[in-house]
Design an enzyme around this catalytic site. Sequence first.
Site, PDB file in Angstrom:
ATOM      1  N   CYS A 166       0.522  22.204  -0.239  1.00 40.17           N
ATOM      2  CA  CYS A 166       1.351  21.923  -1.419  1.00 40.17           C
ATOM      3  C   CYS A 166       1.337  23.055  -2.440  1.00 40.17           C
ATOM      4  O   CYS A 166       2.179  23.090  -3.335  1.00 40.17           O
ATOM      5  CB  CYS A 166       0.909  20.629  -2.088  1.00 40.17           C
ATOM      6  SG  CYS A 166       1.313  19.196  -1.097  1.00 40.17           S
TER       7      CYS A 166
HETATM    8  N1  COA Z   1       3.554  -1.618   1.140  1.00 40.49           N
HETATM    9  C1  COA Z   1       2.802  -2.618   0.687  1.00 40.49           C
HETATM   10  N2  COA Z   1       1.459  -2.529   0.527  1.00 40.49           N
HETATM   11  C2  COA Z   1       0.876  -1.361   0.864  1.00 40.49           C
HETATM   12  C3  COA Z   1       1.618  -0.279   1.358  1.00 40.49           C
HETATM   13  C4  COA Z   1       3.006  -0.436   1.515  1.00 40.49           C
HETATM   14  N3  COA Z   1       3.772   0.542   1.974  1.00 40.49           N
HETATM   15  N4  COA Z   1       0.772   0.750   1.608  1.00 40.49           N
HETATM   16  C5  COA Z   1      -0.449   0.330   1.273  1.00 40.49           C
HETATM   17  N5  COA Z   1      -0.399  -0.947   0.824  1.00 40.49           N
HETATM   18  C6  COA Z   1      -1.527  -1.791   0.392  1.00 40.49           C
HETATM   19  C7  COA Z   1      -2.848  -1.264   0.942  1.00 40.49           C
HETATM   20  O1  COA Z   1      -3.087  -1.765   2.233  1.00 40.49           O
HETATM   21  C8  COA Z   1      -3.822  -1.770  -0.068  1.00 40.49           C
HETATM   22  O2  COA Z   1      -4.089  -3.136   0.179  1.00 40.49           O
HETATM   23  P1  COA Z   1      -5.567  -3.732  -0.048  1.00 40.49           P
HETATM   24  O3  COA Z   1      -5.828  -3.522  -1.514  1.00 40.49           O
HETATM   25  O4  COA Z   1      -5.393  -5.132   0.359  1.00 40.49           O
HETATM   26  O5  COA Z   1      -6.452  -2.926   0.828  1.00 40.49           O
HETATM   27  C9  COA Z   1      -3.055  -1.696  -1.389  1.00 40.49           C
HETATM   28  O6  COA Z   1      -1.670  -1.676  -1.020  1.00 40.49           O
HETATM   29  C10 COA Z   1      -3.376  -0.449  -2.166  1.00 40.49           C
HETATM   30  O7  COA Z   1      -3.291   0.663  -1.297  1.00 40.49           O
HETATM   31  P2  COA Z   1      -3.799   2.091  -1.696  1.00 40.49           P
HETATM   32  O8  COA Z   1      -3.612   3.023  -0.521  1.00 40.49           O
HETATM   33  O9  COA Z   1      -5.152   2.022  -2.286  1.00 40.49           O
HETATM   34  O10 COA Z   1      -2.696   2.448  -2.797  1.00 40.49           O
HETATM   35  P3  COA Z   1      -2.743   3.502  -3.945  1.00 40.49           P
HETATM   36  O11 COA Z   1      -2.577   2.821  -5.221  1.00 40.49           O
HETATM   37  O12 COA Z   1      -3.880   4.453  -3.795  1.00 40.49           O
HETATM   38  O13 COA Z   1      -1.388   4.320  -3.679  1.00 40.49           O
HETATM   39  C11 COA Z   1      -0.738   6.426  -2.795  1.00 40.49           C
HETATM   40  C12 COA Z   1      -1.200   5.020  -2.493  1.00 40.49           C
HETATM   41  C13 COA Z   1      -0.657   7.221  -1.501  1.00 40.49           C
HETATM   42  C14 COA Z   1       0.630   6.363  -3.435  1.00 40.49           C
HETATM   43  C15 COA Z   1      -1.713   7.106  -3.757  1.00 40.49           C
HETATM   44  O14 COA Z   1      -3.036   6.965  -3.303  1.00 40.49           O
HETATM   45  C16 COA Z   1      -1.468   8.576  -3.977  1.00 40.49           C
HETATM   46  O15 COA Z   1      -0.407   8.988  -4.366  1.00 40.49           O
HETATM   47  N6  COA Z   1      -2.522   9.394  -3.806  1.00 40.49           N
HETATM   48  C17 COA Z   1      -2.477  10.814  -4.023  1.00 40.49           C
HETATM   49  C18 COA Z   1      -1.471  11.396  -3.125  1.00 40.49           C
HETATM   50  C19 COA Z   1      -1.382  12.875  -3.202  1.00 40.49           C
HETATM   51  O16 COA Z   1      -1.214  13.486  -4.204  1.00 40.49           O
HETATM   52  N7  COA Z   1      -1.468  13.486  -2.068  1.00 40.49           N
HETATM   53  C20 COA Z   1      -1.206  14.820  -1.930  1.00 40.49           C
HETATM   54  C21 COA Z   1      -0.361  14.921  -0.741  1.00 40.49           C
HETATM   55  S1  COA Z   1       0.190  16.486  -0.578  1.00 40.49           S
END
Ligand code: COA
Length: 373
Positions: free
Chosen positions: A156
């Site tokens: 990135c």
């Molecule tokens: N739809 C519905 N529920 C979902 C889902 C979806 N598409 N994807 C995950 N969930 C659920 C999970 O299973 C989890 O359920 P649980 O609490 O029962 O275990 C819950 O939603 C929360 O999931 P989580 O992965 O902890 O979500 P989050 O708030 O961390 O958001 C991201 C996920 C990826 C958006 C976030 O972590 C993020 O943006 N992280 C940084 C990403 C980044 O900058 N990466 C760099 C890449 S270059």
Amino acid sequence: MVQPAITGSGVFTPPEVITNDELVAAYNAHAETFNAAHAGAIEAGETEAKAPSSSEFILSASGIERRHVMNKAGVLDPEVMHPLLRQRSDDEPGIMAEMALDACGKALAQAGREAGEIDLVICAASNHERPYPAVAIEIQQLLGAGGFAFDMNVACSSATFGIQASADMIRAGSARRALVVSPEICSGHLEWRDRDCHFIFGDVCTALVIEPAEEAKGAHFRILSTRCATQYSNNIRNNNGFLRRTRPGGMEDRRDMLFMQEGRKVFKEVLPLVSAHIAAHMQEEGVSAEALRRLWLHQANKTMNDFIGRKVMGRVPEPAEQPNILQDYANTSSAGSIIAFAQHSDDLRPGDKGLICSFGAGYSVGSVLVERG
Ligand code: COA
């Protein structure tokens, strides 16, 4: 000492768009088919059933509303779940080069330059469609640019690291005028069958012209200073590589051959890293929060950007001070902060300062302090 400046920017936006609702409908159809096909194993506790995705979750967890892609039909076909791109012969332009030509053409037009005046092309992106010959050299040849060209990948942060590399070369005299181009086909490395991440990425290409400020033909941004940093982490990883076929099971359809991340850990570890990085960069350059007119951040997650914006500014920034484009493009890897810059910088006045900052896998973080000239 030569003062490098950004004199042109360009964005190629693929015409095809996938909304969250379209994406979720395709994913849920895929999950239903998967669960039906594996009903016995799921019943026996040997396989985990796929839970449905939801548009509400995607919007609230990421801020993303839609994404542009190079191929929508394949991604949305529950039997396919990845882009379908035409096989090109070795004698025609590759898809990354084609996207690059569009973005570079726009950047050159804004700078008032011909391709023949460019003597450095850096193709700075998270993925390159082949190991060699370098995609950058293909772009150089198709454009009719001179000098030399090379690919670089810092995930990135590729574009900001590319800005630093080209600015340093212009200062040192090894290059006169550069294009930093970032064709990002993130749809190709995304696992669209994984609901934890299927909404994250989109495709785009950005390009920047960088040359001595004194040669700028119009409005430009002086690159006051750059700061790049890396710190090893496995929390964002992709194991695909040239040794794949040498290893047992290496050629199988494996989850680890595509983008993987521990999203929560990334969140927790990258936020302090980036906030401290920007604070140190600004302090070193004697730039206070009050003096910063704009923050063009990496476009991965709205909550992340809100947090960093608050830390850097010491208050909640106005939306115009810290523009997000991720709602329309999703995460476009290294191109994200450059799209924000390209689309939200025209209104700045001479003397106004801003900061471009990218962050992601590696971990890597790159910041570029600019001043409108
Ligand atoms: N739809 C519905 N529920 C979902 C889902 C979806 N598409 N994807 C995950 N969930 C659920 C999970 O299973 C989890 O359920 P649980 O609490 O029962 O275990 C819950 O939603 C929360 O999931 P989580 O992965 O902890 O979500 P989050 O708030 O961390 O958001 C991201 C996920 C990826 C958006 C976030 O972590 C993020 O943006 N992280 C940084 C990403 C980044 O900058 N990466 C760099 C890449 S270059």
